[in-house]
Design an enzyme around this catalytic site. Sequence first.
Site, PDB file in Angstrom:
ATOM      1  N   MET A 184      -3.270 -11.205   3.353  1.00  0.00           N
ATOM      2  CA  MET A 184      -3.399 -12.545   3.912  1.00  0.00           C
ATOM      3  C   MET A 184      -2.011 -13.158   4.100  1.00  0.00           C
ATOM      4  O   MET A 184      -1.105 -12.938   3.302  1.00  0.00           O
ATOM      5  CB  MET A 184      -4.210 -13.418   2.949  1.00  0.00           C
TER       6      MET A 184
ATOM      7  N   SER B  31      -0.643  -6.932   0.411  1.00  0.00           N
ATOM      8  CA  SER B  31      -1.228  -7.980  -0.424  1.00  0.00           C
ATOM      9  C   SER B  31      -2.712  -7.670  -0.613  1.00  0.00           C
ATOM     10  O   SER B  31      -3.048  -6.577  -1.063  1.00  0.00           O
ATOM     11  CB  SER B  31      -1.004  -9.356   0.205  1.00  0.00           C
TER      12      SER B  31
END
Length: 353
Positions: free
Chosen positions: A288, A169
């Site tokens: 995250m 991500s």
Amino acid sequence: MIKVLIVDDSALIRSVLQTLLSEDPNIHVVGTACDPMDARGKIKTLNPDVVTLDIEMPNMNGLAFLEKIMRLRPTPVVMISTLTQKGAQETLLALELGAVDFVAKPGHDLEGGLEQFGREVREKVIAASQSDVRGRAMERRPAGAPAARAPVPTKVNSSRKALIAIGASTGGVEAIKTVLSGLPKDCPPVVIAQHMPPGFTERFAARLNEVSGLTVLEATDREIVKPGHAYIAPGGAHLRVEYSSGQLKCRIGADEVVSGHRPSVDVLFNSVAQQVGAYAVGAILTGMGKDGAQGLLEMRNAGAYTVGQSQSSALIYGMPGAAKNIGAVQEEAKIEVIASKLISALEAKRDAA
């Protein structure tokens, strides 16, 4: 309290961003700037934790300003991008230059997507505030310098069932580029889930295709996976793998959001665990949250080798840390050696067979 400086030449966007960011009590907009020249002095005096930065601005292009920030005063930056081909290309360049993440603007009328836009910009500002931008900037190599990586074994796994799965991500654009650049051009197929909205993954795949020895594509439904190829989950859609007529194929679906994302790393990893099992290897990279942790555990339980990006080399340790905490990670490694770890694990599987 996260101090944010907004840099955008549009008074409307500055106002909208200030309103949306202020909805979170942990975010404090300490100032706004209409162009990089205005922002330069405010960064020095206000010392923001995060800067939101538009790309197209007068007096100095946002990319040129970003490069100066990363060189002179490394600060977490979230780019405010446009949903255009040019916007996608410039956004990916911004991520390569050191921006933590980006948020795509809604339409010109700011209607329809304003609530989602606000939620995304708040989430990404919070994530950026937790990133190790200063540490990464100190390690950043000079422009044009070759990527440093561990040598990859010359032998590759000959099993037709072998597969490499990667999930990432925030910070993943650079991390994935590093891993793919370290893989031999005749390695087993690679499937990748990177959190990214529609309109950006095609350009992301094209950029990776330029800098690695693999053929990198945005995955299409029912496409047969081939050695020496890497397949990126399309923005806004899940990527799975499944056997059909004796061949492993990509399956693309726009079904429900999983683990807060679409594409979801959990969705990809779960399908790899079910369809490929012990013949697969998996890597969970910077990001995250915890998407991919459970899926990587499923892969490990199915006999796959699993590696997590080490905290010292991850821009944000959330995803690999979550995977480690539940026992999904067999081994942690710095990003520069993950490609070597994956290939070595495939070789060990072949030699043990």
